[in-house]
Each structure stands twice: as structure tokens, then as C-alpha cells.
Design a protein around this motif. Structure first.
Motif, PDB file in Angstrom:
ATOM      1  N   ALA A 139      10.902   8.144   4.240  1.00 44.97           N
ATOM      2  CA  ALA A 139      11.151   9.386   4.970  1.00 44.97           C
ATOM      3  C   ALA A 139       9.794  10.003   5.269  1.00 44.97           C
ATOM      4  O   ALA A 139       8.787   9.670   4.627  1.00 44.97           O
ATOM      5  N   GLU A 140       9.768  10.893   6.246  1.00 49.65           N
ATOM      6  CA  GLU A 140       8.500  11.514   6.622  1.00 49.65           C
ATOM      7  C   GLU A 140       8.627  13.025   6.665  1.00 49.65           C
ATOM      8  O   GLU A 140       9.627  13.573   7.137  1.00 49.65           O
ATOM      9  N   TRP A 150      11.651  16.981   8.634  1.00 52.50           N
ATOM     10  CA  TRP A 150      11.899  16.068   7.525  1.00 52.50           C
ATOM     11  C   TRP A 150      13.047  15.141   7.900  1.00 52.50           C
ATOM     12  O   TRP A 150      14.069  15.578   8.437  1.00 52.50           O
ATOM     13  N   GLY A 151      12.858  13.851   7.640  1.00 52.44           N
ATOM     14  CA  GLY A 151      13.929  12.914   7.914  1.00 52.44           C
ATOM     15  C   GLY A 151      13.478  11.480   7.746  1.00 52.44           C
ATOM     16  O   GLY A 151      12.294  11.190   7.523  1.00 52.44           O
ATOM     17  N   SER A 152      14.419  10.584   7.854  1.00 55.61           N
ATOM     18  CA  SER A 152      14.149   9.164   7.636  1.00 55.61           C
ATOM     19  C   SER A 152      13.341   8.572   8.778  1.00 55.61           C
ATOM     20  O   SER A 152      13.270   9.127   9.880  1.00 55.61           O
ATOM     21  N   ALA A 229       8.357   7.615  -0.309  1.00 55.26           N
ATOM     22  CA  ALA A 229       9.319   6.586  -0.682  1.00 55.26           C
ATOM     23  C   ALA A 229      10.583   7.257  -1.202  1.00 55.26           C
ATOM     24  O   ALA A 229      10.515   8.202  -1.987  1.00 55.26           O
ATOM     25  N   CYS A 230      11.744   6.765  -0.746  1.00 59.98           N
ATOM     26  CA  CYS A 230      13.023   7.397  -1.090  1.00 59.98           C
ATOM     27  C   CYS A 230      13.996   6.372  -1.666  1.00 59.98           C
ATOM     28  O   CYS A 230      14.950   5.948  -0.983  1.00 59.98           O
ATOM     29  N   SER A 235      15.761  10.326  -3.968  1.00 59.52           N
ATOM     30  CA  SER A 235      14.592  10.735  -4.739  1.00 59.52           C
ATOM     31  C   SER A 235      13.341  10.435  -3.931  1.00 59.52           C
ATOM     32  O   SER A 235      12.908   9.279  -3.829  1.00 59.52           O
ATOM     33  N   CYS A 236      12.744  11.486  -3.359  1.00 55.54           N
ATOM     34  CA  CYS A 236      11.654  11.298  -2.402  1.00 55.54           C
ATOM     35  C   CYS A 236      10.400  12.049  -2.841  1.00 55.54           C
ATOM     36  O   CYS A 236       9.772  12.763  -2.061  1.00 55.54           O
ATOM     37  N   SER A 237       9.997  11.922  -4.069  1.00 56.96           N
ATOM     38  CA  SER A 237       8.921  12.744  -4.619  1.00 56.96           C
ATOM     39  C   SER A 237       7.540  12.125  -4.483  1.00 56.96           C
ATOM     40  O   SER A 237       6.537  12.823  -4.653  1.00 56.96           O
TER      41      SER A 237
END
Length: 429
Positions: A139-140, A150-152, A229-230, A235-237
Motif C-alpha cells: 500500500a502507499e 492511502w490505498g493499495s 508492506a501489508c 497490518s501496514c506498519s
């Protein structure tokens, strides 16, 4: 409006939303530039004893060839002024039947890559493959001056006019829950068409990828990558290093032909604005008979299109030509600021002219003269959505936004050095 250089915020434009919401959204559609005044007051009244520089008078070519597409400025999706838009077609890689055309995509020469609001991709979203690194979806957080998207990141065939970029990464805006936004993604969320004032952003500036080596190298990506990384899509931390081939890509740089740059051509308009304006986006420079280089001067830039040695009021500033900004944005304490609904914009009592010396890395220099009318005067007519002399306060840079483009052909040469080419990034007009 929207320049993204790594995670640095450069400028603001959203004050205009509050101003324009106060006026009528019954703007005329289509048409071209208005050569005269469109406001309730005469041009001489608007000048109020001041003067404006001579307006450029170039007209756009007809958008009839395969390497052209019309640009429209008008009421758009939210009634935000000076938003140039085109239509873009998105297909799953290799498909010629399961495709969708989305209108009101903002033309932004200050950013790089295609981003479309997820709710507008009603028929194809589920068929667009996720971009992964080491098997993990990406995601970016694309950070702009006024907020973030924000999105994939997904892969698509992207067609604009009759030109296609096959199987390139793009960002899907707002397709992930707010709970997935990582702590490193801060600011105002702009994940809907209403937030953006458009259905997406088409970044066609001088860079072929939206982050480049900063996100590709692990040592710099750990703190500066736009990508996360998601695992499991939730979980995109963790910021992720992303090879160039997986980064959101400038579609023009990946066309089969006409891929070395673009020309943004907007018509001249009157001093007090116009309800709408129709221009032409031309793909390629010196690749066909309709896109010959005919600029009076050409400036090599840094990879992101900046002219960092420019001079305004005796001070060296970073200048850039950005169709994605809906006004001129710069700092000048001698100009009166607006109050009330137009806070942040300039409201001089009479028309003003300012000059900036633009300086390229190649040593090319020229003086650009811009005109400034009171934002309160310009916004006084709720039927106008195209303005060539709107300015607002901003420190740290000099942003020549869409007002600069009216009556000009502005060229952007895409950086080809990273792929072994000789062409360095440049802007010209």
C-alpha cells in the motif's frame, strides 16, 4: 496543488475549496478560453488603477490526433477552481473488454503516477492484481501538501487518448480501511473524490516513477519510503523498499511511443476569469509533426522538475511549473492577504505584477512575469472556475501553478537517464 517528492509537503491549495463552496456551482461546461471579462465588474474596475503583465496568447492544438487528449477546467466534481482534468481508461493487464473510463482525473505535472479513487472503479477494481514485494501486498501513503492519499498498489493497463502504458503499477485511493493507515502517514486524509476535488490524479511530471531510488534502496527506504508492506492487507506498519518496476509509474514514460515527455497547452483567458477552459494534453516531444519543440527557452531541472537556483525578490528559491496547483503560491510580505473566507490568498487593493528569474541547471535564465488580482474580486463571480491571476501565500518555494499555463504551451521532458537514456529532465515554454 500536488507535488510529491518523497514524503515532503511542498505547498497548499485547499483554501480555495472553502472559498468556492461559498459561491454558485452553476458553471458553464465545455468551450474554450474567454478573451474578455466574465465577472460582474469591468476589467478596468478590477485593476483598480494597477496593471497586469501582457497575457500570453498561444492557443492549444485540436485534440484530434492519437497522441492528444482534451483538458477541461470547469466545475468538475466539487466546484474547485483551476482543476484541469482528463479522462483515463483502466483495464486489468491484457484485457480489452473489462475496462472502465474515468473522467475528471486531475492533470498534475508536479507529481508522478496514476491514482484513482476506488469508488470510481466500479467494474474493474477486483480484477486489478495487487503489487507485491516478497509476496506481501503493498500500500502507499502518497503525501502531498494538502494531505495524503492511502490505498493499495495494483497493476493495470492505462490508456489516455489512444496511448497505452501496459501493466504498470497505480495507486487505488481509499480502498483500505482507515484502521490500516500507518503511524508514518500523517496529515489530512484525501481518500474520496470530494476530498480531492477530482476522481483521481494523473502525475505526468519529469520523473518516470513516483519515488525512485529513495524507495528502491533499503538504506533510505527504511525512513523515507512511501510504501508499506501489508501482510493480510491489514497490518501496514513497516515502510518497504520497492524496486522501480513495482513503484507507481508515470504512464507517459511507459507508453510504447511518444514517451519522452508531454506538452500542456491551455488557452488564454480574460483577466477576471472564465467559466471554463479547454486545452490539450499532447504526448511526446519531437516524435510527431504535432509535437515539435517550439519553446523559447528550455531549463534542465532536478529529477522532480525543480528549478532550485531561481531568484525572487533577491532571494534564491526553488521554483517549479505545476499544473496541479490551482494558483501561484509564494511569499511576498508586500502583498495584502485576504481575510474572512479567503484567508491565505492575496487580496491587493489594485492589480499587481511580480517577476521571478527562472534558472535551469543548464544555465538558461529568463524572467517570468505574473499578474495578481484580489482573490475576493475573482471569487466574486460564482460562475468562473478558470483564473490566470490568482495567488496565495506559501513559504519556501515559488509555485507557478495553473494560472501560469493559460495561453502557453508548457513542455516536460521525462528523465531517461536512469534507464540508460541521454535525456535529462527539463521544462520549457
Amino acid at each position: 496543488m500536488r507535488t510529491m517528492q518523497f514524503t515532503v509537503k511542498l505547498k497548499s491549495w485547499t483554501q480555495a475549496v472553502a472559498a468556492v463552496v461559498l459561491v454558485s456551482v452553476l458553471a458553464a461546461c465545455g468551450g474554450g478560453g474567454d478573451s474578455g471579462s466574465s465577472s460582474g465588474s469591468s476589467s478596468s474596475t478590477a485593476l483598480n488603477g494597477g496593471s497586469l503583465p501582457a497575457s500570453p496568447t498561444q492557443q492549444p492544438i485540436a485534440a484530434t490526433a492519437a497522441n492528444t487528449v482534451p483538458i477541461t477546467v470547469g466545475v468538475g466534481v466539487k466546484g474547485v477552481i483551476n482543476i484541469p482534468t482528463v479522462s483515463v481508461t483502466v483495464c486489468p493487464p491484457g484485457s480489452t473488454t473489462n475496462c472502465q473510463t474515468i473522467d475528471n482525473i486531475q492533470v498534475d505535472t508536479g507529481s508522478f503516477g496514476l491514482r484513482v479513487v476506488s469508488s470510481k472503479l466500479t467494474s474493474v477494481l477486483g480484477a486489478l492484481p495487487a503489487v507485491t514485494v516478497a509476496g506481501v501486498p503493498l500500500a502507499e501513503c502518497a503525501t502531498f501538501a494538502d494531505g495524503y492519499t492511502w490505498g493499495s498498489v495494483r497493476t493495470a493497463d492505462v490508456t489516455i487518448g489512444s496511448e497505452t502504458a501496459g501493466s504498470i503499477p497505480m495507486q487505488i485511493i481509499g480502498d483500505m480501511a482507515a484502521s490500516t493507515v500507518p503511524a508514518g502517514c500523517t496529515g489530512v486524509a484525501e481518500n474520496t473524490a470530494s476530498d480531492l476535488g477530482a476522481n483521481g490524479i494523473l502525475g505526468i511530471g519529469t520523473a518516470p516513477y513516483d519515488c525512485g531510488v529513495t524507495c528502491a534502496n533499503a538504506s533510505t527506504a527504511v525512513n523515507n519510503s512511501n510504501y508499506f508492506a501489508c501482510p493480510g492487507g491489514t497490518s501496514c506498519s513497516t515502510r518497504s523498499a520497492v524496486p522501480l518496476a513495482q513503484q507507481v509509474a508515470n504512464p507517459v514514460a511507459h507508453f510504447a511511443t511518444d514517451n519522452n515527455g508531454v506538452i500542456v497547452q491551455m488557452p488564454p483567458i480574460g483577466d477576471t476569469g472564465s467559466p471554463s477552459a479547454t486545452g490539450t494534453l499532447v504526448f511526446g516531444i519531437d516524435t510527431r509533426s504535432n509535437n515539435a519543440m517550439a519553446a523559447a527557452q528550455s531549463f534542465t531541472t532536478d529529477p522532480w522538475g525543480n528549478l532550485s537556483n531561481s531568484v525572487f525578490n533577491g532571494t534564491t528559491v526553488r521554483a517549479f511549473l505545476d499544473s496541479g496547483s490551482n494558483g501561484y503560491f509564494f511569499a511576498d510580505s508586500s502583498l495584502t492577504l485576504c481575510g474572512g473566507s479567503y484567508v491565505g490568498f492575496y487580496c491587493p487593493s489594485s492589480a499587481q505584477t511580480r517577476s521571478i528569474s527562472l534558472v535551469g541547471l543548464n544555465g538558461t535564465k529568463t524572467t517570468a512575469n505574473i499578474g495578481i488580482l484580489s482573490a475576493a474580486t475573482l471569487f466574486g463571480n460564482g460562475n468562473n472556475y478558470a483564473f490566470n491571476d490568482l495567488a496565495a501565500q506559501n513559504s519556501g518555494s515559488f509555485d507557478l501553478g495553473l494560472p501560469f499555463f493559460y495561453g502557453r504551451h508548457v513542455y516536460y521532458g521525462i528523465d531517461q537517464t536512469a534507464s540508460g537514456g541521454q535525456q535529462a529532465p527539463y521544462v520549457a515554454f
